[in-house]
Design a protein around this motif. Structure first.
Motif, PDB file in Angstrom:
ATOM      1  N   GLY A   1       0.812  -1.213   0.000  1.00 51.29           N
ATOM      2  CA  GLY A   1       0.000   0.000   0.000  1.00 51.29           C
ATOM      3  C   GLY A   1       0.843   1.260   0.000  1.00 51.29           C
ATOM      4  O   GLY A   1       2.073   1.218   0.113  1.00 51.29           O
ATOM      5  N   LEU A   2       0.179   2.393  -0.128  1.00 53.58           N
ATOM      6  CA  LEU A   2       0.874   3.680  -0.230  1.00 53.58           C
ATOM      7  C   LEU A   2       1.447   4.186   1.088  1.00 53.58           C
ATOM      8  O   LEU A   2       2.386   4.967   1.094  1.00 53.58           O
ATOM      9  CB  LEU A   2      -0.080   4.746  -0.783  1.00 53.58           C
ATOM     10  CG  LEU A   2      -0.547   4.567  -2.216  1.00 53.58           C
ATOM     11  CD1 LEU A   2      -1.506   5.681  -2.591  1.00 53.58           C
ATOM     12  CD2 LEU A   2       0.635   4.537  -3.162  1.00 53.58           C
ATOM     13  N   HIS A   3       0.882   3.766   2.212  1.00 51.56           N
ATOM     14  CA  HIS A   3       1.242   4.348   3.509  1.00 51.56           C
ATOM     15  C   HIS A   3       1.860   3.323   4.460  1.00 51.56           C
ATOM     16  O   HIS A   3       1.752   3.457   5.675  1.00 51.56           O
ATOM     17  CB  HIS A   3       0.010   4.994   4.141  1.00 51.56           C
ATOM     18  CG  HIS A   3      -0.697   5.918   3.217  1.00 51.56           C
ATOM     19  ND1 HIS A   3      -0.175   7.129   2.838  1.00 51.56           N
ATOM     20  CD2 HIS A   3      -1.875   5.792   2.568  1.00 51.56           C
ATOM     21  CE1 HIS A   3      -1.016   7.723   1.999  1.00 51.56           C
ATOM     22  NE2 HIS A   3      -2.042   6.931   1.809  1.00 51.56           N
ATOM     23  N   TYR A   4       2.522   2.313   3.910  1.00 50.46           N
ATOM     24  CA  TYR A   4       3.112   1.238   4.708  1.00 50.46           C
ATOM     25  C   TYR A   4       4.125   1.792   5.703  1.00 50.46           C
ATOM     26  O   TYR A   4       4.943   2.660   5.385  1.00 50.46           O
ATOM     27  CB  TYR A   4       3.792   0.244   3.770  1.00 50.46           C
ATOM     28  CG  TYR A   4       4.427  -0.932   4.453  1.00 50.46           C
ATOM     29  CD1 TYR A   4       3.661  -1.867   5.122  1.00 50.46           C
ATOM     30  CD2 TYR A   4       5.799  -1.120   4.418  1.00 50.46           C
ATOM     31  CE1 TYR A   4       4.242  -2.959   5.746  1.00 50.46           C
ATOM     32  CE2 TYR A   4       6.396  -2.209   5.030  1.00 50.46           C
ATOM     33  CZ  TYR A   4       5.608  -3.122   5.689  1.00 50.46           C
ATOM     34  OH  TYR A   4       6.187  -4.208   6.297  1.00 50.46           O
ATOM     35  N   ASP A   5       4.081   1.296   6.924  1.00 54.34           N
ATOM     36  CA  ASP A   5       5.035   1.657   7.974  1.00 54.34           C
ATOM     37  C   ASP A   5       6.017   0.499   8.120  1.00 54.34           C
ATOM     38  O   ASP A   5       5.725  -0.498   8.787  1.00 54.34           O
ATOM     39  CB  ASP A   5       4.281   1.909   9.281  1.00 54.34           C
ATOM     40  CG  ASP A   5       5.193   2.228  10.452  1.00 54.34           C
ATOM     41  OD1 ASP A   5       6.429   2.156  10.318  1.00 54.34           O
ATOM     42  OD2 ASP A   5       4.649   2.552  11.528  1.00 54.34           O
ATOM     43  N   ALA A   6       7.183   0.615   7.485  1.00 53.12           N
ATOM     44  CA  ALA A   6       8.168  -0.465   7.481  1.00 53.12           C
ATOM     45  C   ALA A   6       8.717  -0.750   8.875  1.00 53.12           C
ATOM     46  O   ALA A   6       9.019  -1.893   9.200  1.00 53.12           O
ATOM     47  CB  ALA A   6       9.313  -0.129   6.520  1.00 53.12           C
ATOM     48  N   GLY A   7       8.825   0.284   9.724  1.00 52.01           N
ATOM     49  CA  GLY A   7       9.352   0.086  11.069  1.00 52.01           C
ATOM     50  C   GLY A   7       8.478  -0.815  11.921  1.00 52.01           C
ATOM     51  O   GLY A   7       8.968  -1.613  12.716  1.00 52.01           O
TER      52      GLY A   7
ATOM     53  N   VAL B   1       3.393  -2.690   9.146  1.00 53.55           N
ATOM     54  CA  VAL B   1       1.934  -2.653   9.119  1.00 53.55           C
ATOM     55  C   VAL B   1       1.460  -1.698   8.017  1.00 53.55           C
ATOM     56  O   VAL B   1       2.070  -0.658   7.765  1.00 53.55           O
ATOM     57  CB  VAL B   1       1.366  -2.239  10.505  1.00 53.55           C
ATOM     58  CG1 VAL B   1       1.740  -0.821  10.862  1.00 53.55           C
ATOM     59  CG2 VAL B   1      -0.125  -2.456  10.577  1.00 53.55           C
ATOM     60  N   ARG B   2       0.387  -2.083   7.351  1.00 50.04           N
ATOM     61  CA  ARG B   2      -0.253  -1.181   6.397  1.00 50.04           C
ATOM     62  C   ARG B   2      -0.977  -0.098   7.187  1.00 50.04           C
ATOM     63  O   ARG B   2      -1.416  -0.321   8.317  1.00 50.04           O
ATOM     64  CB  ARG B   2      -1.254  -1.944   5.532  1.00 50.04           C
ATOM     65  CG  ARG B   2      -0.616  -2.938   4.591  1.00 50.04           C
ATOM     66  CD  ARG B   2      -1.687  -3.677   3.801  1.00 50.04           C
ATOM     67  NE  ARG B   2      -1.126  -4.533   2.788  1.00 50.04           N
ATOM     68  CZ  ARG B   2      -1.164  -5.862   2.819  1.00 50.04           C
ATOM     69  NH1 ARG B   2      -1.726  -6.493   3.824  1.00 50.04           N
ATOM     70  NH2 ARG B   2      -0.633  -6.560   1.842  1.00 50.04           N
ATOM     71  N   ARG B   3      -1.133   1.079   6.562  1.00 49.82           N
ATOM     72  CA  ARG B   3      -1.841   2.165   7.237  1.00 49.82           C
ATOM     73  C   ARG B   3      -2.751   2.895   6.261  1.00 49.82           C
ATOM     74  O   ARG B   3      -2.398   3.080   5.098  1.00 49.82           O
ATOM     75  CB  ARG B   3      -0.860   3.192   7.811  1.00 49.82           C
ATOM     76  CG  ARG B   3       0.123   2.633   8.799  1.00 49.82           C
ATOM     77  CD  ARG B   3       1.025   3.689   9.373  1.00 49.82           C
ATOM     78  NE  ARG B   3       1.784   4.373   8.331  1.00 49.82           N
ATOM     79  CZ  ARG B   3       2.597   5.396   8.545  1.00 49.82           C
ATOM     80  NH1 ARG B   3       2.765   5.851   9.773  1.00 49.82           N
ATOM     81  NH2 ARG B   3       3.257   5.963   7.564  1.00 49.82           N
ATOM     82  N   MET B   4      -3.886   3.324   6.773  1.00 48.69           N
ATOM     83  CA  MET B   4      -4.742   4.254   6.052  1.00 48.69           C
ATOM     84  C   MET B   4      -4.361   5.651   6.517  1.00 48.69           C
ATOM     85  O   MET B   4      -4.011   5.840   7.684  1.00 48.69           O
ATOM     86  CB  MET B   4      -6.216   3.996   6.362  1.00 48.69           C
ATOM     87  CG  MET B   4      -6.718   2.662   5.867  1.00 48.69           C
ATOM     88  SD  MET B   4      -8.450   2.385   6.282  1.00 48.69           S
ATOM     89  CE  MET B   4      -8.315   1.971   8.023  1.00 48.69           C
ATOM     90  N   ALA B   5      -4.416   6.626   5.613  1.00 51.90           N
ATOM     91  CA  ALA B   5      -4.025   8.001   5.938  1.00 51.90           C
ATOM     92  C   ALA B   5      -5.204   8.943   5.744  1.00 51.90           C
ATOM     93  O   ALA B   5      -6.053   8.728   4.875  1.00 51.90           O
ATOM     94  CB  ALA B   5      -2.865   8.446   5.061  1.00 51.90           C
ATOM     95  N   SER B   6      -5.238   9.992   6.558  1.00 52.80           N
ATOM     96  CA  SER B   6      -6.226  11.054   6.383  1.00 52.80           C
ATOM     97  C   SER B   6      -5.524  12.265   5.778  1.00 52.80           C
ATOM     98  O   SER B   6      -4.291  12.331   5.728  1.00 52.80           O
ATOM     99  CB  SER B   6      -6.871  11.433   7.718  1.00 52.80           C
ATOM    100  OG  SER B   6      -5.927  12.097   8.536  1.00 52.80           O
ATOM    101  N   SER B   7      -6.299  13.239   5.357  1.00 59.81           N
ATOM    102  CA  SER B   7      -5.715  14.422   4.726  1.00 59.81           C
ATOM    103  C   SER B   7      -4.912  15.271   5.710  1.00 59.81           C
ATOM    104  O   SER B   7      -4.060  16.056   5.305  1.00 59.81           O
ATOM    105  CB  SER B   7      -6.809  15.267   4.069  1.00 59.81           C
ATOM    106  OG  SER B   7      -7.748  15.681   5.047  1.00 59.81           O
ATOM    107  N   ASP B   8      -5.151  15.095   7.023  1.00 61.77           N
ATOM    108  CA  ASP B   8      -4.399  15.881   8.012  1.00 61.77           C
ATOM    109  C   ASP B   8      -3.134  15.171   8.494  1.00 61.77           C
ATOM    110  O   ASP B   8      -2.456  15.639   9.402  1.00 61.77           O
ATOM    111  CB  ASP B   8      -5.283  16.268   9.197  1.00 61.77           C
ATOM    112  CG  ASP B   8      -5.642  15.100  10.105  1.00 61.77           C
ATOM    113  OD1 ASP B   8      -5.206  13.960   9.843  1.00 61.77           O
ATOM    114  OD2 ASP B   8      -6.371  15.327  11.081  1.00 61.77           O
TER     115      ASP B   8
END
Length: 105
Positions: free
Chosen positions: A11-17, A20-27
């Motif tokens: 996905g676009l917002h993956y947290d490699a550390g 885990v995959r993450r969903m992101a908000s505009s803020d």
């Protein structure tokens, strides 16, 4: 039949550390989540990823099937990761991510 595998990237917002995959908000807020697959009836769900292929989400394996010309159904679901936030207090808003699904045959 024709064997095939279906992979799902990180996905676009993956947290490699934290892996885990993450969903992101505009803020700039994030909600971590997982995507699971069920390989066969009565099997336990497992992480869905692209191990052995692109490896962007190597903690999860591809979905494996044998094509026989008929429709193929798969049980897929997501779950928010509450481990770092046990009270599930995420900032309100609209969250999204984009995942790439690839069929290999």
């Amino acid at each position: 039949g024709q064997a095939y595998r279906v992979t799902l990237d990180a996905g676009l917002h993956y947290d490699a550390g934290n892996r885990v995959r993450r969903m992101a908000s505009s803020d700039g807020s994030y909600i971590p989540y997982y995507v699971f697959k069920v390989d066969t009836p009565n099997s336990f769900p497992s992480y869905w990823g692209d191990a052995g292929y692109a490896g962007t989400y190597a903690d999860g394996d591809p979905l494996s099937r044998i094509g026989d010309g008929s429709d193929q159904l798969a049980v897929i679901y997501g779950q928010i990761d509450y481990r770092g936030n046990p009270e599930a207090r995420f900032p309100s808003g609209s969250y999204s991510d984009q995942l790439l699904i690839t069929v290999h045959y």
